[in-house]
Design an enzyme around this catalytic site. Structure first.
Site, PDB file in Angstrom:
ATOM      1  N   THR A 622       0.811  -1.224   0.000  1.00 15.51           N
ATOM      2  CA  THR A 622       0.000   0.000   0.000  1.00 15.51           C
ATOM      3  C   THR A 622       0.840   1.267   0.000  1.00 15.51           C
ATOM      4  O   THR A 622       0.373   2.308  -0.469  1.00 15.51           O
ATOM      5  CB  THR A 622      -0.944   0.016   1.217  1.00 15.51           C
ATOM      6  OG1 THR A 622      -0.178  -0.188   2.401  1.00 15.51           O
ATOM      7  CG2 THR A 622      -1.993  -1.078   1.102  1.00 15.51           C
ATOM      8  N   CYS A 623       2.077   1.179   0.498  1.00 16.60           N
ATOM      9  CA  CYS A 623       2.919   2.373   0.489  1.00 16.60           C
ATOM     10  C   CYS A 623       3.283   2.775  -0.933  1.00 16.60           C
ATOM     11  O   CYS A 623       3.581   3.943  -1.207  1.00 16.60           O
ATOM     12  CB  CYS A 623       4.177   2.153   1.315  1.00 16.60           C
ATOM     13  SG  CYS A 623       5.123   0.704   0.814  1.00 16.60           S
ATOM     14  N   MET A 624       3.240   1.812  -1.856  1.00 14.41           N
ATOM     15  CA  MET A 624       3.567   2.079  -3.254  1.00 14.41           C
ATOM     16  C   MET A 624       2.342   2.022  -4.152  1.00 14.41           C
ATOM     17  O   MET A 624       2.459   2.123  -5.377  1.00 14.41           O
ATOM     18  CB  MET A 624       4.607   1.055  -3.742  1.00 14.41           C
ATOM     19  CG  MET A 624       5.916   1.085  -2.981  1.00 14.41           C
ATOM     20  SD  MET A 624       6.757   2.673  -3.130  1.00 14.41           S
ATOM     21  CE  MET A 624       7.165   2.646  -4.867  1.00 14.41           C
TER      22      MET A 624
END
Length: 655
Positions: A622-624
């Site tokens: 989710t960070c990317m």
């Protein structure tokens, strides 16, 4: 408060009169003697006898003479208000509540705005006419409720008001771009701005004019966008510049005075520009990052204990590590995705009405719980106002970092967040039934004794019936035809303001630690809701697909990618939201569409062999905003695996 203000005003008047010369004191006494209601009424008779420009068959010279008479009378009234501020109420009431006079002022204002060149619209004599109309109609709008405004269309039709907005914005907006303006133009700009803001607030309740009807011309908007582009480029070259060094002060004035004159996407860009300048001052390097561990079973409690003491330092990068229900640290390194998940989890739990800090309306819209002190989970151990400050910071952090959180606030509470004054019509978003009852009472034509109402409100507080006096001795003050308007306003003030004043102020203190109030006051309540929780529009798959990128050997033409989009097209809206939540930690589309998602939504091929791919589940970073998709070959397998993964809610644990 009104009594205190009156005392201060009287004291100031006495102080000012001491410094008047004997001659000026005598003049003021004579003016006060003649400026009674009868004199004002006779002065207004002059206005009523002037024919409307639309009905006049006079020559141009005679029409100009009529216009001069109207403008001169308005100029005299404005001078009277300047010289005797205490006469303001009598003058504005006399004008506002005589529909013929107000209608005539609008006819002549419209005539002037239509025939005048932009450069001459604020000639002193004629600007007096426009200024007086703005003052009077603004004054009347403070007493007109939404039923009168929309259904009765009193005192103007909605079509007339749309014309009013179109004509006045041309005159008023232009004055913000002028480098030097006269005092009369400055006064017209001020009163015109007040009127346009009041009408725009009505438009926020129920739209009578589309957003583009309020916008400045393309030429003016283009100047702001060009200035913003230049300021952004300069900041990239010199990250230490201040906001005032980047944007022209006149544009900042426009944002503070008539923000709706600029498109929403431009104002969002300006918000992000302000935040980027502020962030640059933080020195947010890895050594200064804040790292904390949160138990899934105690998200609210651990978050408060770990993060509340940071205050405005919550602006820094926060790295989260979760402890699962079994007491084990969850997999996953927080590159931003875990924090997004944390903020959404915290907000869902802390703002849940069952937790006791917030209530919900009949439409499930949130506002502070008046009984939060005794109702929240930590009652007796933690000051509830400290919790409200903390939650204000969390919402501020979400805005600061551009994280969308799934909170739907009540419109009247959004107005509080924007620092706007509460009005009677705001009560409709809190309690529609109470709003209707007060409207009935306001318009009641019978004997008020039959209603048996006093200046008190009744409510149940934690199972106990309690009455609160709206004014001292309110129990013994009956509601009558003479005081019903005061009663209506006091009741709405109690429910909208007094009950939740401390909680709202605490929440805003926390929010202001991260987001300056002027940054969000560029937006309407509905726009602020979008800033917080994203667009309410359905997920546009075509937009998502057009802004998707691929990696690991995938491309738009790859069989598995084509299969993926075909499967997703069959999803219901709820499952599309699950997919977006799975990949980005938010089920709402970005504020300005998927082109605004950073990093871009990416589908990456996994390293599984073709033989094992159909049995594997997709995962996400989710960070990317990265979806790791096995190379499925069968539609039924792809649909089953994708739905299982996105509905599981397992997040990093699934990986």
């Amino acid at each position: 408060t009104r009594v205190q203000q009156t005392r201060i005003r009287n004291k100031a008047d006495r102080h000012a009169s001491v410094h008047l010369s004997p001659t000026m004191r005598a003049v003021k006494q004579h003016v006060q003697a003649i400026c009674n209601k009868e004199y004002i009424s006779r002065l207004l008779d002059v206005l009523q006898r002037v024919p409307h420009p639309s009905a006049s068959t006079n020559t141009t010279d005679t029409s100009s003479s009529d216009l001069l008479m109207v403008s001169s009378t308005c100029g005299l009234l404005l001078q009277l208000l300047d010289f005797l501020p205490e006469a303001t109420g009598d003058v504005l009431n006399a004008l506002a509540f005589k529909p013929k006079v107000l209608g005539m002022l609008w006819e002549w204002s419209q005539h002037r705005l239509t025939t005048a060149k932009a450069s001459s619209v604020a000639m002193e004599d004629e600007s007096n006419l426009l200024t007086m109309f703005c003052l009077v109609y603004h004054h009347l709008l403070m007493t007109v409720d939404n039923t009168e405004f929309y259904e009765d269309q009193y005192p103007f039709t909605l079509q007339q008001i749309r014309s009013m907005v179109e004509r006045f914005k041309g005159a008023v907006y232009g004055l913000y771009w002028e480098p030097h303006i006269s005092e009369s133009s400055r006064r017209l700009r001020s009163t015109g701005t007040q009127l346009l803001n009041r009408l725009f607030e009505r438009n926020c309740y129920r739209e009578f004019a589309p957003p583009e009807a309020w916008l400045a011309s393309d030429r003016y908007v283009g100047q702001v966008v060009s200035e913003l582009d230049s300021a952004t480029a300069m900041r990239m070259q010199d990250p230490n510049q201040e906001l005032d060094d980047g944007l022209d002060k006149k544009y900042l004035t426009i944002l503070q005075s008539v923000p709706f004159s600029l498109p929403f996407d431009v104002r969002v860009r300006i918000l992000r520009y302000c935040i980027s300048l502020d962030r640059n001052k933080l020195m947010d390097i890895p050594q200064n990052w804040v790292r904390c561990t949160i138990k899934r079973s105690r998200v609210v409690e651990d978050s408060y204990l770990e993060l509340n003491s940071l205050g405005s330092d919550l602006k820094r990068t926060i790295q989260i590590s979760f402890i699962n229900q079994e007491g084990l640290q969850e997999a996953g390194i927080d590159g931003g995705g875990l924090f997004k998940e944390f903020v959404n989890t915290l907000s869902q739990q802390a703002f849940n009405p069952q937790y006791g800090l917030f209530c919900s309306t009949s439409e499930k819209l949130l506002f502070p719980n008046p009984q939060a002190e005794a109702a929240h989970g930590w009652a007796g151990t933690v000051d509830h106002l400290k919790l409200f400050e903390f939650l204000g910071r969390i919402v501020g952090k979400a805005i600061y970092d551009g994280i969308l959180i799934e909170l739907r606030m009540a419109p009247f509470f959004l107005r509080k967040m924007l620092g706007k004054e509460m009005f009677f019509d705001d009560l409709a978003s809190l309690d529609p039934d109470l709003y209707k009852n007060l409207l009935f009472t306001k318009n009641y034509k019978g004997d008020f004794e039959d209603l048996a109402l006093n200046f008190v409100v009744s409510e149940d507080i934690l199972g106990e019936h309690r009455q609160t006096e709206l004014v001292p001795g309110g129990t013994n003050i009956a509601v009558t035809a003479d005081n019903v308007l005061r009663y209506k306003n006091l009741v709405s003030d109690y429910w909208l303001n007094r009950r939740i004043q401390q909680q709202s102020q605490a929440f805003m203190r926390g929010l202001s630690d991260l987001v300056k109030p002027e940054w969000i006051r560029m937006f309407s309540p509905d726009e602020l809701q979008m800033i917080i929780s994203g667009s309410v529009q359905k997920i546009d798959l075509q937009d998502l697909r057009a802004n998707c990128v691929y990696g690991g050997g995938y491309s738009e033409e790859h069989e598995s990618v084509q299969l993926f989009w075909k499967v997703v097209e069959e999803f219901e809206q709820e499952d599309r939201e699950h997919l977006l939540m799975f990949v980005t930690s938010c089920s709402r589309p970005p504020l300005l569409g998927f082109k605004d998602l950073h990093p871009a939504f990416c589908i990456q091929k996994t390293s599984h062999s073709p033989e094992e791919a159909d049995s594997r589940l997709p995962t996400a970073s989710t960070c990317m905003n990265l979806l790791k998709l096995p190379s499925y070959s069968k539609p039924e397998d792809a649909k089953e695996r994708i739905l299982y993964a996105i509905r599981s809610g397992a997040g990093f644990e699934l990986s």
